[in-house]
Design a protein around this motif. Structure first.
Motif, mmCIF file in Angstrom:
data_model
loop_
_atom_site.group_PDB
_atom_site.id
_atom_site.type_symbol
_atom_site.label_atom_id
_atom_site.label_comp_id
_atom_site.label_asym_id
_atom_site.label_seq_id
_atom_site.Cartn_x
_atom_site.Cartn_y
_atom_site.Cartn_z
ATOM 1 N N ASN A 187 0.850 -1.199 0.000
ATOM 2 C CA ASN A 187 0.000 0.000 0.000
ATOM 3 C C ASN A 187 0.880 1.242 0.000
ATOM 4 O O ASN A 187 0.644 2.206 0.725
ATOM 5 N N GLY B 113 -15.218 -4.920 -6.711
ATOM 6 C CA GLY B 113 -16.012 -4.303 -5.661
ATOM 7 C C GLY B 113 -16.824 -3.146 -6.200
ATOM 8 O O GLY B 113 -17.134 -3.073 -7.391
ATOM 9 N N GLN C 227 -11.466 -0.145 -2.065
ATOM 10 C CA GLN C 227 -12.408 -1.234 -1.855
ATOM 11 C C GLN C 227 -12.055 -2.457 -2.707
ATOM 12 O O GLN C 227 -12.784 -3.445 -2.706
ATOM 13 N N THR D 98 -9.529 -5.587 -3.420
ATOM 14 C CA THR D 98 -8.546 -6.347 -2.651
ATOM 15 C C THR D 98 -7.156 -6.184 -3.262
ATOM 16 O O THR D 98 -7.019 -6.012 -4.479
ATOM 17 N N PRO D 99 -6.090 -6.266 -2.448
ATOM 18 C CA PRO D 99 -4.732 -6.181 -3.002
ATOM 19 C C PRO D 99 -4.465 -7.243 -4.060
ATOM 20 O O PRO D 99 -3.799 -6.976 -5.055
ATOM 21 N N GLN E 189 -6.073 -6.085 -7.276
ATOM 22 C CA GLN E 189 -5.300 -4.988 -7.860
ATOM 23 C C GLN E 189 -4.041 -5.520 -8.533
ATOM 24 O O GLN E 189 -3.684 -5.095 -9.639
ATOM 25 N N ASP F 137 -18.536 -8.672 -6.943
ATOM 26 C CA ASP F 137 -17.821 -9.948 -6.976
ATOM 27 C C ASP F 137 -18.045 -10.583 -8.340
ATOM 28 O O ASP F 137 -19.191 -10.685 -8.806
ATOM 29 N N GLY G 157 -14.365 -10.086 -5.115
ATOM 30 C CA GLY G 157 -14.467 -8.683 -4.741
ATOM 31 C C GLY G 157 -15.635 -8.478 -3.804
ATOM 32 O O GLY G 157 -16.461 -9.379 -3.603
ATOM 33 N N ILE G 158 -15.727 -7.306 -3.229
ATOM 34 C CA ILE G 158 -16.847 -6.974 -2.358
ATOM 35 C C ILE G 158 -18.095 -6.875 -3.232
ATOM 36 O O ILE G 158 -18.145 -6.074 -4.163
#
Length: 622
Positions: A125, A378, A384, A386-387, A390, A451, A482-483
């Motif tokens: 991050n 997400g 929002q 996820t790593p 990404q 998601d 994903g969210i």
């Protein structure tokens, strides 16, 4: 995510803080973390003693990437005596000891330091620091242009052409072979001249993309060779490797073709274990494709031979095999027979011959196994995602999705990536395109909002793979959750999903409306909290009204309803209402509708569903 393309990786930490920062990172990277004997070791670390400069000199030639937890100036002084050439030096990165910045120091392009910097910044991050001109211009680096497509690098003044691009000068691109897919990643106002005409000022820098050797003048120029040439070979048993190689080299020279443009060798199946062919292909990293005589004899060739047919069951080996491997109907080079000189022949094999023919495929051979990344982004806000998701997006050669979703992840995209957007109604086309590119050999990220496995692209991609008889391995598939929209919407209004719930899509494009009505009725009568996806579109306006009537038949008009549009996005809109007052005409496709159960209530403008029916029932207050 895999970092195999950068392995082996070594990291160096010389302070306790740098050790704490790099230790978990190295565990995720499968990297060796070296520390001096003055630091207390942690699990998985290795200790060096003596001079750090001497230790780095030992690591330099055996590792593809070095990550330093030191001051940038110290690293520059340490590596300066070791730098030789960007084609052979490892990637060098610096991570500040607090893990706030990742800096690409050396080997940004060919060693992959710039890409590794992006990936490590996501892991930490942190902010990636990449100073190369290509990155700032959002352009593919000149010396990386064809890497993702497996192109071979030719001769040329790579430094001069790269410098011209950095200065914003026009660069003429003359492409005669290979895919032009790379052009889809170019930004508006780029400096590449892609017009078909080859006429340009003599001193204009050039990039040639061809299977022919093109470099001739003193103008700054470079050449890429797409691997489009399939070389058909016919030879007697136990023909020496040197003789086969010489025959191919002479044909290439005669027709001015580049060896780097060779995709592979094609021949008759009985030659699959021919020692000379096998050795040559292994040394050159060429695939060896073989075909049975029943396949080759069906191919029309310009020079059939009845003698060959009587001997091996097909009138052509070299020409037919080249055409079959390339998937075309016309040869670039008809069969050429190379006869060995007496000094080149084996014992008792005077006049030994090798037959060579060459066909040019329309699509280049990439030489690697493709992958499909099915990515859930997400609600779209970067924090929002996820790593892992990404990282998948950053690693991908191609990113495919609906234009709105691509706009939301734009900061993750970088120069050189191929971006393909499709309308919201072309999900199947997206899936088919992604599979085609992955089967070719590219790494493709298919992005879905929420998601990817909940009303997203994952299921459709798997369906298409199954239709094609996918073996479950090639291309490889990885799913990055994903969210989901239901989670995003719920989080913005409180805790409405604390008891049993279900999600129902009101889109009848893929599901008959009669089936959707049955599900709505069952959910309403079963007292499920219900999340409605795809509630309304410009042409589909009555279904949400029907859904409202169905729920009013089964539960109170005072039942709480949440309407959440574009959760976590700049144009987010949230409204809490009741089932009776809910207005379906105020909803669009970017909206998620949550309908509570009999115990759901509104308290202080929060929508709450108690965990159990026997517990607290939230009071409905406005």
């Amino acid at each position: 995510m895999s970092f195999s393309q950068f392995q082996p990786i070594a990291a160096i930490a010389t302070t306790p803080q740098a050790l704490q920062t790099l230790h978990p990172l190295c565990q995720r990277l499968n990297a060796i973390l070296w520390i001096p004997d003055t630091l207390a070791p942690l699990p998985g670390t290795q200790v060096y003693s003596g001079s750090l400069s001497e230790h780095i000199a030992q690591l330099w030639s055996s590792h593809r990437a070095l990550i330093f937890g030191l001051a940038l100036g110290a690293v520059v002084r340490l590596i300066a005596p070791l730098l030789q050439h960007k084609s052979s030096d490892p990637a060098v990165l610096v991570v500040d000891q607090n893990g706030k910045f990742v800096i690409s120091v050396s080997g940004g392009h060919q060693a992959g330091a710039d890409q590794l910097t992006r990936l490590l910044a996501l892991q930490l991050n942190a902010t990636p620091i990449i100073t190369g001109a290509a990155n700032g211009l959002k352009l593919p680096a000149v010396d990386l242009l064809g890497v993702r497509f497996g192109w071979g690098r030719g001769q040329g003044d790579w430094t001069a052409v790269s410098a011209a691009m950095a200065r914003g000068e026009q660069i003429k691109v003359i492409q005669e072979a290979g895919s032009n897919l790379w052009q889809k990643g170019l930004p508006q106002g780029h400096s590449f001249d892609l017009t078909p005409s080859t006429e340009t000022a003599e001193n204009t820098p050039r990039i040639y993309i061809s299977c022919l050797n093109k470099l001739a003048s003193h103008t700054p120029q470079v050449q890429w060779f797409p691997r489009v040439l399939w070389v058909g070979v016919g030879c007697e048993r136990f023909t020496p490797r040197s003789l086969i190689e010489t025959a191919i080299e002479q044909v290439l020279e005669q027709y001015n073709l580049g060896e780097n443009a060779i995709a592979g060798i094609a021949t008759l199946d009985i030659k699959a274990d021919e020692p000379g062919l096998v050795e040559l292909c292994q040394d050159k990293n060429w695939p060896l494709r073989t075909f049975g005589p029943e396949v080759l004899r069906e191919i029309e060739v310009p020079n059939p031979s009845q003698v060959v047919s009587a001997e091996v069951g097909t009138p052509s080996v070299a020409e037919a095999a080249a055409l079959q491997a390339a998937g075309v109907k016309q040869l670039l080079v008809s069969k050429q027979i190379y006869r060995a000189l007496p000094s080149e022949s084996g014992p008792n094999r005077i006049g030994q011959a090798v037959t060579v023919a060459i066909a040019e495929a329309e699509q280049e051979y990439i030489g690697r196994t493709g992958e499909l990344f099915l990515v859930g982004t997400g609600p779209g806000a970067l924090d929002q995602i996820t790593p892992a998701a990404q990282t998948a997006i950053v690693q991908a050669d191609v990113v495919i999705g609906y234009s709105l979703y691509l706009d939301l992840i734009r900061p993750l995209l970088h120069g050189g990536q191929i971006i393909e957007s499709y309308p919201i109604t072309q999900e199947r086309q997206r899936a088919e395109r992604a599979i085609d590119l992955a089967q070719w050999g590219l790494t493709v990220a298919v992005v879905s909002s929420g998601d990817c496995g909940i009303y997203g692209m994952a299921g459709l991609v798997f369906e298409q793979l199954r239709t094609r008889g996918w073996d479950g391995k090639t291309p490889g598939v990885r799913v990055f959750p994903g969210i989901s929209a239901l989670q995003s919407a719920a989080s913005r209004v409180g805790a409405p999903l604390m008891h049993d719930f279900c999600a129902i899509s009101l889109s009848d494009l893929l599901t008959p409306w009669e089936v959707i009505e049955k599900r709505l009725t069952a959910a309403a009568q079963g007292d499920f909290i219900c999340i409605l996806y795809n509630p309304r579109s410009r042409t589909r306006t009555e279904q949400l009204h029907t859904a409202k009537r169905i729920f009013l038949q089964a539960r109170s008009g005072n039942t709480p309803v949440a309407i959440v549009r574009s959760a976590y996005r700049p144009d987010e809109e949230i409204k809490l209402t009741t089932l009776e007052q809910f207005n379906p005409d105020a909803v669009d496709m970017l909206t998620t509708v949550l309908i509570g159960n009999q115990s759901t209530g509104i308290y202080q403008n929060w929508m709450i569903t108690p965990r159990g029916y026997l517990g607290f029932i939230a009071e409905n207050t406005d």
